[in-house]
Design an enzyme around this catalytic site. Structure first.
Site, PDB file in Angstrom:
ATOM      1  N   HIS A   1     -21.441  -0.222 -27.769  1.00 33.88           N
ATOM      2  CA  HIS A   1     -21.969   0.886 -28.568  1.00 33.88           C
ATOM      3  C   HIS A   1     -23.168   0.462 -29.425  1.00 33.88           C
ATOM      4  O   HIS A   1     -23.219  -0.634 -29.974  1.00 33.88           O
ATOM      5  CB  HIS A   1     -20.881   1.451 -29.465  1.00 33.88           C
ATOM      6  CG  HIS A   1     -20.279   0.456 -30.423  1.00 33.88           C
ATOM      7  ND1 HIS A   1     -20.817   0.192 -31.657  1.00 33.88           N
ATOM      8  CD2 HIS A   1     -19.199  -0.346 -30.309  1.00 33.88           C
ATOM      9  CE1 HIS A   1     -20.085  -0.712 -32.272  1.00 33.88           C
ATOM     10  NE2 HIS A   1     -19.087  -1.068 -31.476  1.00 33.88           N
ATOM     11  N   ASP A   2     -24.151   1.351 -29.455  1.00 40.17           N
ATOM     12  CA  ASP A   2     -25.315   1.243 -30.339  1.00 40.17           C
ATOM     13  C   ASP A   2     -26.281   0.127 -29.983  1.00 40.17           C
ATOM     14  O   ASP A   2     -27.178  -0.188 -30.769  1.00 40.17           O
ATOM     15  CB  ASP A   2     -24.881   1.097 -31.808  1.00 40.17           C
ATOM     16  CG  ASP A   2     -23.981   2.226 -32.263  1.00 40.17           C
ATOM     17  OD1 ASP A   2     -24.458   3.374 -32.286  1.00 40.17           O
ATOM     18  OD2 ASP A   2     -22.792   1.973 -32.553  1.00 40.17           O
TER      19      ASP A   2
ATOM     20  N   GLY B   1     -21.433  -4.777 -30.036  1.00 38.55           N
ATOM     21  CA  GLY B   1     -22.096  -3.615 -30.607  1.00 38.55           C
ATOM     22  C   GLY B   1     -23.341  -3.947 -31.394  1.00 38.55           C
ATOM     23  O   GLY B   1     -23.483  -5.031 -31.966  1.00 38.55           O
TER      24      GLY B   1
END
Length: 262
Positions: free
Chosen positions: A121-122, A139
């Site tokens: 994520h991200d 992340g």
């Protein structure tokens, strides 16, 4: 017509260009958008708020747009955005972003992503990146243009890998990797300037000279990082032809939070 295999399950709300190809047994969710010329192989799952650009080639057995592996995630409508002309080999997993960051996991253009790569994520990936088999990004990782990452490498959360750098096989990236450098190992160490990669990309003699000088200032003269950065800033007046490369390094060093690989 869009070439969708009879066994594929494509939600009626998904937006696929008429030139998209979808292989057998692939599942595509309602919030997915896929641009012209992209091919999706068999047995893939593309879900979430995922946007994929033009002329990508996504091989079989990929999972794109699944929810983040983050216990704080509570179902927010975050995104995965993939650019154009990327190659995504088998068994890759790219997750959505989180509201704790920008809410978007982003992959740029013209990237070569080999099998079993995980993009958490991200993460923010630039263009022309190569990631070999089993590269794992935690992340919030950022990777600059033209970086190369060797297989079986793990990248700790929030680390940054600078443009035109190279990370060797089976490395543990727990510090920022400055642009133009070659690093490897566990613990991670800077080995040299990425001269082979830079020459392949037709860097000028002036740029190569400046990059070598920056390497010396950071790694060979016993300077603190602040001292090395001040000396690098002074190089612009001495080597104006390499001003863009010097600025790239200066900006990277100035924005490092986790410290750089030394």
């Amino acid at each position: 017509m869009t070439a969708i295999h009879a066994t594929a399950l494509v939600d009626p709300s998904a937006q696929l260009d008429a030139t998209v190809s979808v292989g057998p047994y692939t599942v595509i969710g309602p919030h997915v958008k896929i641009g012209a010329g992209t091919t999706v192989g068999p047995h893939c799952v593309i879900e979430g708020h995922t946007t994929i650009g033009r002329d990508n080639r996504i091989f079989q057995f990929n999972s794109l747009g699944a929810v983040p592996q983050d216990k704080k995630y509570a179902g927010e409508p975050t995104e995965l955005v993939i650019g154009d002309r990327n190659i995504v080999r088998e068994f890759c997993t790219f997750n959505l972003g989180t509201v704790q960051d920008a809410g978007v996991t982003r992959i740029g253009d013209d990237n070569w992503i080999m099998a079993y790569v995980h993009v958490a994520h991200d993460c923010q990936l630039g263009n022309q990146i190569t990631m070999a088999n089993n590269t794992t990004l935690a992340g919030h990782v950022q990777i600059g243009d033209w970086a190369t990452i060797g297989g079986l490498t793990g990248v700790l959360q929030r680390m940054r890998i600078g443009a035109h750098s190279m990370v060797g096989f089976a490395s543990h990236v727990n510090k920022d990797v400055p642009p133009f450098m070659v690093v490897d190992g566990h613990p991670l160490e800077v080995r040299a300037v990425n001269l082979v990669g830079l020459k392949r990309r037709d860097f000028s003699d002036a740029s190569l000279k400046a990059i070598r000088e920056m390497h010396k200032l950071i790694y060979r003269q016993g300077k603190t990082l602040d001292e090395a950065r001040a000396a690098i800033q002074a190089l612009t007046a001495q080597m104006p032809e390499a001003a863009a490369d010097i600025a790239l390094m200066d900006d990277f060093l100035g924005s490092s939070v986790s410290g750089i690989a030394r």
